[in-house]
Design a protein around this motif. Structure first.
Motif, mmCIF file in Angstrom:
data_model
loop_
_atom_site.group_PDB
_atom_site.id
_atom_site.type_symbol
_atom_site.label_atom_id
_atom_site.label_comp_id
_atom_site.label_asym_id
_atom_site.label_seq_id
_atom_site.Cartn_x
_atom_site.Cartn_y
_atom_site.Cartn_z
ATOM 1 N N GLN A 49 0.830 -1.197 0.000
ATOM 2 C CA GLN A 49 0.000 0.000 0.000
ATOM 3 C C GLN A 49 0.875 1.261 0.000
ATOM 4 N N GLY A 50 1.920 1.266 0.794
ATOM 5 C CA GLY A 50 2.825 2.410 0.850
ATOM 6 C C GLY A 50 3.511 2.667 -0.483
ATOM 7 N N ILE A 51 3.957 1.596 -1.124
ATOM 8 C CA ILE A 51 4.617 1.722 -2.435
ATOM 9 C C ILE A 51 3.629 2.240 -3.471
ATOM 10 N N CYS A 52 2.432 1.692 -3.481
ATOM 11 C CA CYS A 52 1.405 2.094 -4.433
ATOM 12 C C CYS A 52 1.048 3.573 -4.254
ATOM 13 N N GLU A 53 0.853 4.006 -3.022
ATOM 14 C CA GLU A 53 0.504 5.399 -2.745
ATOM 15 C C GLU A 53 1.632 6.343 -3.148
ATOM 16 N N ALA A 54 2.868 5.935 -2.925
ATOM 17 C CA ALA A 54 4.014 6.763 -3.319
ATOM 18 C C ALA A 54 4.068 6.904 -4.839
ATOM 19 N N ILE A 56 1.528 6.671 -6.908
ATOM 20 C CA ILE A 56 0.385 7.508 -7.298
ATOM 21 C C ILE A 56 0.739 8.984 -7.111
ATOM 22 N N ARG A 57 1.289 9.323 -5.945
ATOM 23 C CA ARG A 57 1.672 10.720 -5.680
ATOM 24 C C ARG A 57 2.710 11.204 -6.686
ATOM 25 N N ASP A 58 3.683 10.354 -7.004
ATOM 26 C CA ASP A 58 4.748 10.715 -7.936
ATOM 27 C C ASP A 58 4.172 11.007 -9.328
ATOM 28 N N ILE A 59 3.309 10.133 -9.816
ATOM 29 C CA ILE A 59 2.723 10.323 -11.141
ATOM 30 C C ILE A 59 1.809 11.545 -11.163
ATOM 31 N N GLU A 60 0.998 11.715 -10.123
ATOM 32 C CA GLU A 60 0.117 12.881 -10.067
ATOM 33 C C GLU A 60 0.928 14.172 -10.076
ATOM 34 N N TYR A 61 2.057 14.187 -9.362
ATOM 35 C CA TYR A 61 2.915 15.373 -9.353
ATOM 36 C C TYR A 61 3.498 15.620 -10.747
ATOM 37 N N LEU A 63 2.361 14.756 -13.637
ATOM 38 C CA LEU A 63 1.323 15.219 -14.548
ATOM 39 C C LEU A 63 0.920 16.664 -14.257
ATOM 40 N N SER A 64 0.968 17.056 -12.991
ATOM 41 C CA SER A 64 0.556 18.419 -12.642
ATOM 42 C C SER A 64 1.573 19.471 -13.078
ATOM 43 N N VAL A 65 2.842 19.113 -13.168
ATOM 44 C CA VAL A 65 3.867 20.092 -13.540
ATOM 45 C C VAL A 65 4.376 19.916 -14.965
ATOM 46 N N ALA A 66 3.940 18.874 -15.640
ATOM 47 C CA ALA A 66 4.457 18.575 -16.982
ATOM 48 C C ALA A 66 3.950 19.578 -18.008
ATOM 49 N N GLN A 67 4.833 19.884 -18.927
ATOM 50 C CA GLN A 67 4.444 20.666 -20.092
ATOM 51 C C GLN A 67 4.422 19.680 -21.257
ATOM 52 N N VAL A 68 3.228 19.388 -21.744
ATOM 53 C CA VAL A 68 3.069 18.402 -22.817
ATOM 54 C C VAL A 68 3.216 19.111 -24.160
ATOM 55 N N ILE A 69 4.122 18.599 -24.967
ATOM 56 C CA ILE A 69 4.389 19.192 -26.272
ATOM 57 C C ILE A 69 3.940 18.219 -27.354
ATOM 58 N N ASP A 70 2.997 18.681 -28.176
ATOM 59 C CA ASP A 70 2.501 17.882 -29.299
ATOM 60 C C ASP A 70 3.296 18.283 -30.533
ATOM 61 N N ILE A 71 4.245 17.451 -30.894
ATOM 62 C CA ILE A 71 5.164 17.751 -31.999
ATOM 63 C C ILE A 71 4.438 17.940 -33.319
ATOM 64 N N SER A 72 3.276 17.287 -33.475
ATOM 65 C CA SER A 72 2.541 17.400 -34.745
ATOM 66 C C SER A 72 1.958 18.794 -34.948
ATOM 67 N N LYS A 73 1.885 19.594 -33.893
ATOM 68 C CA LYS A 73 1.325 20.942 -34.003
ATOM 69 C C LYS A 73 2.398 22.014 -34.119
ATOM 70 N N ILE A 74 3.653 21.591 -34.137
ATOM 71 C CA ILE A 74 4.753 22.537 -34.288
ATOM 72 C C ILE A 74 5.116 22.588 -35.765
ATOM 73 N N ASP A 105 11.687 11.710 -17.965
ATOM 74 C CA ASP A 105 10.923 10.583 -17.420
ATOM 75 C C ASP A 105 10.570 9.535 -18.470
ATOM 76 N N GLU A 106 10.602 9.911 -19.731
ATOM 77 C CA GLU A 106 10.245 8.995 -20.811
ATOM 78 C C GLU A 106 11.444 8.252 -21.377
ATOM 79 N N ALA A 107 12.648 8.727 -21.093
ATOM 80 C CA ALA A 107 13.859 8.179 -21.711
ATOM 81 C C ALA A 107 13.988 6.683 -21.425
ATOM 82 N N ASN A 108 14.312 5.933 -22.484
ATOM 83 C CA ASN A 108 14.519 4.497 -22.378
ATOM 84 C C ASN A 108 15.399 4.093 -23.555
ATOM 85 N N ILE A 109 16.667 3.925 -23.302
ATOM 86 C CA ILE A 109 17.622 3.658 -24.382
ATOM 87 C C ILE A 109 17.297 2.369 -25.119
#
Length: 152
Positions: A49-54, A56-61, A63-74, A105-109
């Motif tokens: 439960q502690g891991i799951c809640e952590a 959830i908080r991490d992802i919610e944070y 998403l709240s501060v992310a600037q989403v860039i849609d490359i197709s609109k540039i 956060d998305e990087a995955n070599i």
């Protein structure tokens, strides 16, 4: 963050939110087994439960501060920018590499997704197809020719 990165975070958040009631139920069932001091099922469920809640908080944070860039609109200006997919040709070996430049956060070599803050991405930003670039990497200086730039 790219649009795909945001979608993946939202999917993971939904999965974690669905686990909440399952974990709560497991804690309730473990409580019914008796003495909580020596109840391994209870302690395992509480830890989960502690891991799951952590998470959830991490992802919610994020998403709240992310600037989403849609490359197709540039506007497509032919330059390497955040979100673009770049084909590189190693000048010394003629090996071809393809990378998409994404957020940290998305990087995955393994999936050829490199962080916009990586040495390779920093060396490519602003360059165009056909340009030759020298990039200082942890493994030494690499020389590449930009074979193509896509905006997917």
């Amino acid at each position: 963050m790219t649009v795909l990165g945001e979608q993946q975070l939202r999917i993971e958040l939904a999965r974690l939110l669905k686990r909440r009631p399952i974990i709560t139920q497991a804690i309730g069932e473990a409580r019914e087994l008796g003495d909580l001091k020596e109840n391994a099922e209870y302690h395992a469920a509480r830890e989960e439960q502690g891991i799951c809640e952590a998470q959830i908080r991490d992802i919610e944070y994020k998403l709240s501060v992310a600037q989403v860039i849609d490359i197709s609109k540039i506007p497509n200006n032919g330059k390497v920018i955040f979100g673009s997919t770049v084909s590189l040709i190693d000048i010394n070996t003629d090996n071809e590499l393809t990378y998409q430049i994404v957020g940290d956060d998305e990087a995955n070599i393994k999936k050829n997704l490199i962080s916009v803050n990586s040495p390779i991405a920093r060396g490519l930003i602003g360059k165009e197809e056909g340009d030759e670039v020298s990039i200082t990497t942890p493994g030494g200086v690499k020389e590449f020719e930009i074979g193509g730039v896509k905006y997917v």
